[in-house]
Motif scaffolding. Structure first.
Motif, PDB file in Angstrom:
ATOM      1  N   LYS A 359       5.084  25.003   1.196  1.00 14.17           N
ATOM      2  CA  LYS A 359       5.226  23.792   0.394  1.00 14.17           C
ATOM      3  C   LYS A 359       6.147  22.806   1.114  1.00 14.17           C
ATOM      4  O   LYS A 359       7.229  23.181   1.567  1.00 14.17           O
ATOM      5  CB  LYS A 359       5.794  24.136  -0.986  1.00 14.17           C
ATOM      6  CG  LYS A 359       5.892  22.951  -1.935  1.00 14.17           C
ATOM      7  CD  LYS A 359       6.379  23.402  -3.296  1.00 14.17           C
ATOM      8  CE  LYS A 359       6.441  22.238  -4.273  1.00 14.17           C
ATOM      9  NZ  LYS A 359       6.895  22.668  -5.620  1.00 14.17           N
ATOM     10  N   ASN A 406      -1.149  22.644   0.125  1.00 13.21           N
ATOM     11  CA  ASN A 406      -0.097  23.666   0.055  1.00 13.21           C
ATOM     12  C   ASN A 406       0.982  23.350  -0.977  1.00 13.21           C
ATOM     13  O   ASN A 406       2.037  23.990  -0.986  1.00 13.21           O
ATOM     14  CB  ASN A 406       0.557  23.835   1.430  1.00 13.21           C
ATOM     15  CG  ASN A 406      -0.286  24.651   2.383  1.00 13.21           C
ATOM     16  OD1 ASN A 406      -0.316  25.879   2.305  1.00 13.21           O
ATOM     17  ND2 ASN A 406      -0.983  23.960   3.280  1.00 13.21           N
ATOM     18  N   GLN A 407       0.712  22.397  -1.863  1.00 15.83           N
ATOM     19  CA  GLN A 407       1.757  21.982  -2.799  1.00 15.83           C
ATOM     20  C   GLN A 407       2.116  23.054  -3.833  1.00 15.83           C
ATOM     21  O   GLN A 407       3.182  22.993  -4.458  1.00 15.83           O
ATOM     22  CB  GLN A 407       1.343  20.705  -3.524  1.00 15.83           C
ATOM     23  CG  GLN A 407       0.097  20.816  -4.379  1.00 15.83           C
ATOM     24  CD  GLN A 407      -0.294  19.469  -4.979  1.00 15.83           C
ATOM     25  OE1 GLN A 407       0.396  18.469  -4.795  1.00 15.83           O
ATOM     26  NE2 GLN A 407      -1.403  19.442  -5.688  1.00 15.83           N
ATOM     27  N   ASN A 408       1.262  24.068  -3.995  1.00 12.22           N
ATOM     28  CA  ASN A 408       1.568  25.166  -4.920  1.00 12.22           C
ATOM     29  C   ASN A 408       1.974  26.446  -4.193  1.00 12.22           C
ATOM     30  O   ASN A 408       2.051  27.514  -4.800  1.00 12.22           O
ATOM     31  CB  ASN A 408       0.358  25.446  -5.818  1.00 12.22           C
ATOM     32  CG  ASN A 408       0.044  24.278  -6.746  1.00 12.22           C
ATOM     33  OD1 ASN A 408       0.959  23.653  -7.297  1.00 12.22           O
ATOM     34  ND2 ASN A 408      -1.228  23.968  -6.912  1.00 12.22           N
ATOM     35  N   ASN A 409       2.228  26.318  -2.900  1.00  8.19           N
ATOM     36  CA  ASN A 409       2.653  27.479  -2.114  1.00  8.19           C
ATOM     37  C   ASN A 409       4.024  27.957  -2.580  1.00  8.19           C
ATOM     38  O   ASN A 409       4.883  27.155  -2.955  1.00  8.19           O
ATOM     39  CB  ASN A 409       2.710  27.096  -0.628  1.00  8.19           C
ATOM     40  CG  ASN A 409       2.688  28.297   0.281  1.00  8.19           C
ATOM     41  OD1 ASN A 409       3.582  29.135   0.251  1.00  8.19           O
ATOM     42  ND2 ASN A 409       1.651  28.383   1.107  1.00  8.19           N
ATOM     43  N   PHE A 412       8.957  27.803   0.865  1.00 12.10           N
ATOM     44  CA  PHE A 412       9.442  26.437   1.059  1.00 12.10           C
ATOM     45  C   PHE A 412      10.844  26.453   1.652  1.00 12.10           C
ATOM     46  O   PHE A 412      11.492  27.507   1.760  1.00 12.10           O
ATOM     47  CB  PHE A 412       9.454  25.681  -0.266  1.00 12.10           C
ATOM     48  CG  PHE A 412      10.207  26.399  -1.354  1.00 12.10           C
ATOM     49  CD1 PHE A 412      11.576  26.247  -1.496  1.00 12.10           C
ATOM     50  CD2 PHE A 412       9.550  27.257  -2.217  1.00 12.10           C
ATOM     51  CE1 PHE A 412      12.273  26.922  -2.478  1.00 12.10           C
ATOM     52  CE2 PHE A 412      10.242  27.948  -3.206  1.00 12.10           C
ATOM     53  CZ  PHE A 412      11.600  27.769  -3.340  1.00 12.10           C
TER      54      PHE A 412
END
Length: 487
Positions: A359, A406-409, A412
């Motif tokens: 993310k 990948n914003q819900n990965n 981070f």
């Protein structure tokens, strides 16, 4: 058993309630079922379930017939407040942050004024100081860079200004922080107040009896979560509410907001002068593997006992970027925890170039992505994208798609401060390294650079940096790694 009309415990709820009590540890049960007439200061280690205990304590009070409207619960963040409201599920119990409560108090007193923050100041500052069309490209770029840095470090600048205001209000002489003069002009011009102003205004108004009597003696039970992050002026306000019983819950070893005026000793002393105190503790860590707990105990005054027996891992040799990528790709949840925003962005930059699936929200922020998509990004953001595309396999559109995909990965990079209160399967702690780990890796750091990587007893802010380290190394459930990025 006495019950209030607003709270009726039926047979099923009572059975469930009794089962809950049977599952508590001795330490938890002592707090949850306490029937004495003293206020409580409860010291809790990381991962000890203090929020859970507070919720169960609330249930016990309601079960005993306490009017829920006589209970107020202060938590540190809006996110924590929302979570507690869901878990408590009783609209009559007031659950709020101190700032929100003080804002409500000012509204009740007819002292309403719009509230602002440092981010709004940046927008104002940007408009006031935008380079003219005749400015050189270098001047325009440097201005964009300055504004970007303001956004990146907004929390830091905001905290410094707030700390200055709060300490000045208490007669403490401190250095005027950066941007304070411009910020004060902004508040005057916009006719607004910030969170520090709210606290100062409320405390001053409560010195007058006509305002004090509006709020005094309204609550019998006052819960204060994360009390170690409470400022002196906030505690002064809470004491003026004159609750019968105060329950302070927190961990002095996780006090990492000293720049905001928090002072654990003042908070405890202030309460002890006004109330009889019972001290309790929660020392069982339900979060982490024994190895993780034993390691974090080195940096905590309250030693934790691990509840779990599953295997943990601590690798003391520093991981490289290649190893970091390998860990992120092989583990479903990896949190890379750094001390500064600069290091956070540096790591994200290198991960983006290599298309590492994680993310991304720091090197290019969500608002930057939206501006890029609409073609309204500034010169600095354009340059940041260009730097990535020098090595990134694909176009600008491919870059945006990769970030959005990948914003819900679950992996981070973030700062240690923002990780507080959270837990992760695996953590890589960057540039908050104890001296013994640095020595084991045979790394030599010049004395004038040590403050960027470690903490020593001769440092002015040693205790706070030690606490930051403790917060970082107590986040992982299973695996802990270290990374040193020298610059």
């Amino acid at each position: 058993m006495k019950t209030s009309k607003s709270i009726q415990i039926d047979a099923f709820e009572q059975k469930e309630f009794d089962e809950m009590l049977s599952k508590l540890t001795d330490e938890q049960r002592k707090f949850v079922t306490y029937d004495g007439k003293k206020s409580i200061i409860m010291s809790s280690t990381a991962g000890s379930g203090k929020s859970f205990c507070c919720v169960q304590r609330l249930k016990v009070l309601l079960n005993r017939g306490v009017d829920p409207k006589k209970i107020i619960f202060f938590s540190f963040t809006n996110a924590a407040v929302d979570e507690l409201k869901e878990r408590v599920n009783n609209k009559d119990i007031r659950i709020t942050t101190i700032h929100s409560f003080c804002f409500w108090m000012l509204h009740r007193m007819g002292k309403f004024k719009k509230v602002t923050n440092f981010y709004e100041f940046i927008d104002w500052y940007k408009k006031k100081n935008e380079p003219s069309s005749r400015a050189s490209e270098k001047e325009k770029f440097e201005f964009d860079k300055k504004i970007s840095n303001l956004y990146d470090d907004a929390d830091f600048f905001d905290s410094n200004i707030s700390s200055y205001k709060l300490q000045t209000a208490d007669g403490i002489k401190v250095r005027i922080p950066d941007y304070f003069i411009q910020y004060s002009k902004f508040l005057k011009e916009e006719r607004k107040r910030d969170f520090a102003d709210i606290l100062v205004d409320v405390r001053n108004l409560l010195k007058e009896n006509k305002w004090l009597k509006m709020f005094k003696d309204k609550y019998d039970y006052l819960f204060l979560d994360e009390y170690q992050d409470t400022s002196a002026i906030q505690m002064d306000i809470l004491m003026r509410l004159n609750a019968k019983y105060y329950y302070l819950v927190g961990d002095i070893n996780q006090s990492i907001y000293g720049y905001s005026g928090s002072n654990c000793n003042h908070i405890e002393d202030r309460l002890e002068k006004r109330r009889k105190i019972e001290r309790m503790s929660l020392s069982i860590n339900f979060r982490s593997a024994p190895k993780i707990v034993e390691n974090s105990n080195k940096f905590s005054n309250l030693k934790a006992t691990p509840f779990n027996s599953f295997d943990g891992e601590i690798q003391e040799s520093f991981v490289s970027f290649d190893k970091l990528i390998e860990l992120i790709k092989s583990d479903e949840e990896v949190a890379v925890l750094a001390r500064t925003n600069f290091i956070v962005k540096l790591i994200e930059f290198n991960m983006l170039k290599r298309k590492v699936p994680m993310k991304y929200f720091n090197y290019l922020k969500p608002k930057d992505i939206e501006e890029i998509k609409s073609g309204t990004e500034n010169r600095l953001i354009k340059k940041r994208v260009e730097y990535i595309l020098e090595d990134f396999v694909g176009t600008k559109d491919d870059l945006i798609k990769f970030i959005e995909d990948n914003q819900n990965n679950n992996s981070f990079v973030t700062t240690i401060h923002k990780s507080k209160g959270k837990e992760y399967n695996t953590c890589i702690v960057v540039n908050s390294i104890s001296e013994d780990i640095i020595e084991k890796n045979e790394v030599k750091i010049p004395d004038n650079k040590k403050e960027f990587y470690t903490f020593t007893s001769d440092m002015e802010n040693y205790q706070e940096e030690k606490n930051v380290h403790y917060v970082a190394i107590s986040r992982p459930k299973k695996k802990l790694y270290y990374m040193l990025l020298q610059f």
